[in-house]
Enzyme design. Structure first.
Site: not given
Length: 324
Positions: A11, A31, A36, A77, A96, A150, A154
């Site tokens: 996005f 990607d 996505g 991203l 990931t 998450y 991050k």
């Protein structure tokens, strides 16, 4: 310049790629389309300065090394995103976000490439501060609750960027996004505004999780992309972290009512417990407002779009898609 954008078919990535190409730059997108979609690049699919590589950053270390060596700047991203995805598949979230980022950061450090790494307001965890500042201590919940996987993954990305900056002077910057919203965002992974707007346009009840008193600030994707572009050429941002988000706070219950008004919908609001929406023991952040003084002081950036404009743009995009 040549930019490499991991997650460039996502996005935010799609909107970023469009602006880079419009300004005459080259864009290389990596990607795997897990979250996505090619539709996010549909407007520029045939652009002569765009190259799209379908690949998983977890399994493409050699590819990433070669592409990063050949580019000027990296926007990282790519990530596992969305509360629903995080709760349902915490293993994928961690691998990931941690190992994928490692595969991007190592060649960026090796070749000294400018890199901006996307993080999230989730790293502030259960903090009760009225607004969050980049230098705040962080309060993340128990590992018994997968939701925090998450935030932890991050946050480790952020530590990784800072470690490379200190060790080899990596020209890296971290940006913490606060609820970015706009055209083409899907509600599939729990993003609240497209989920609300989609249901409102169909006349379905808008499901508010918990008591609806949790508050959030939303930022138009065009404002977020502008912030990213402003940071690229600012060496003062190397080794720094910046909040990027809106400053208007609204409860989720109030947001649901505003969406109904902006869509002219007859939908009702219904409340759903977190246990039913996600999992037993799910924990939420009751307040999430960014202090954006750091990026404003450095670049002059501040959001230009109102929340009403955000909702209207999501509404118009969904209506256009439904008309085909």
């Amino acid at each position: 310049m040549r930019f490499l954008i991991t997650g460039g078919a996502g996005f935010i990535g799609g909107h970023l790629v469009e602006t880079l190409l419009a300004d005459g730059h080259e864009a290389v997108v990596v990607d795997d389309y897990s979250t996505g979609s090619p539709r996010n690049l549909a407007k520029v699919a045939n652009h002569p300065k765009l190259r799209v590589i379908e690949a998983d950053i977890l399994e493409s270390a050699e590819l990433l090394d070669a592409e990063i060596a050949a580019c000027d700047t990296v926007f990282h991203l790519a990530a596992a995103v969305g509360v629903e995805l995080v709760v349902k598949d915490p293993v994928r979230t961690i691998t990931t976000n941690v190992h994928g980022t490692e595969n991007v950061l190592k060649p960026a450090a090796k070749y000294g490439r400018r890199i901006i790494v996307a993080s999230t307001s989730e790293v502030y965890g259960k903090s009760t501060h009225p607004e969050f500042t980049e230098t705040d201590d962080l309060l993340i919940g128990s590992p018994y609750h997968s939701r925090w996987s998450y935030a932890c993954s991050k946050l480790l990305d952020e530590f990784y960027v800072m470690a490379f900056h200190r060790a080899v002077n990596l020209p890296g910057t971290v940006v913490r996004f606060f609820n970015t919203v706009g055209p083409r965002q899907t509600g599939m992974y729990g993003m609240v505004i497209p989920r609300f707007v989609g249901r409102a346009l169909s006349g379905e009840p808008l499901q508010v999780y918990g008591n609806g008193k949790q508050s959030r600030c939303f930022c138009h994707v065009a404002d977020v992309v502008r912030a990213l572009r402003l940071l690229v050429d600012r060496p003062e941002s190397f080794g720094r972290i910046y909040n990027i988000g809106g400053r208007r706070s609204i409860t989720i219950a109030e947001l649901a009512q505003l969406v109904i008004e902006r869509t002219g919908s007859s939908s009702k609001i219904e409340y759903l417990s977190y246990d039913k929406a996600y999992a037993k023991g799910f924990e939420d952040m009751m307040r999430r407002m960014p202090n954006t003084g750091a990026i404003r002081q450095l670049t002059g950036w501040q959001p230009e779009h109102t929340l009403e404009e955000v909702i209207d743009d999501v509404r118009d995009c969904l209506l256009a898609e439904r008309r085909g």
